[in-house]
Scaffold this motif. Structure first.
Motif: not given
Length: 158
Positions: A44-47, A150-158
């Motif tokens: 759940h985090e970007s690089l 690029f980090t898709h929003p699906s990664i950053l979800g809860s």
């Protein structure tokens, strides 16, 4: 059915000030080693979020990434356990910010400001061969814009 091989994704911060690099000294299963502030990408985090978090945890400093220095692939075989791990490292450079009054992450013994010559002189203590490679690429001026990531929003979800 075959197993799909997956490397371990890590991030690292290449931070220079007055021709010295911010390094950490850490306790590992293979002894005390020198590394940049670095660590694993968490769920759940970007690089970019990962390198900011790792730098804060390992140096107690804020970090603002400004460029990607490079991506690196390396295999590590532990001399103690013979365990084999392949790492995919994303190295960033940026601005070091405020220092906080907080303990360093578990296993981090201290932070060090080291010259290039001092880093080269202790290669046998480097956590991986990527430590020096990332610094060499940084010194060559190798930079890529963060917009390449690029980090898709699906990664950053809860």
């Amino acid at each position: 059915m075959s197993t799909i091989w997956k490397p371990s994704v890590t991030v690292a911060a290449i931070i220079e000030r007055d021709q010295r690099f911010l390094m950490i000294e850490e306790e590992t299963p293979d002894g005390i080693r020198i590394n940049q502030a670095a660590g694993h990408l968490d769920p759940h985090e970007s690089l970019v979020q990962a390198v900011i978090r790792e730098t804060l945890e390992e140096t107690a400093h804020d970090f603002t990434p400004t460029a990607l220095v490079g991506t690196y692939l390396s295999k590590f075989v532990s001399p103690v356990s013979s365990e084999e791990v392949t790492y995919l490292r994303f190295a960033f450079t940026g601005e070091l910010g405020q220092q906080h009054e907080q303990p360093l992450d578990t296993g981090i013994l201290r932070t060090l400001w080291m010259s290039y010559q001092e880093i080269v002189a202790c290669q046998e203590r480097h956590r991986s061969p990527l430590v020096l490679q990332c610094i060499d690429d940084y010194l060559r001026g190798q930079r890529a814009p963060l917009s390449l990531l690029f980090t898709h929003p699906s990664i950053l979800g809860s």
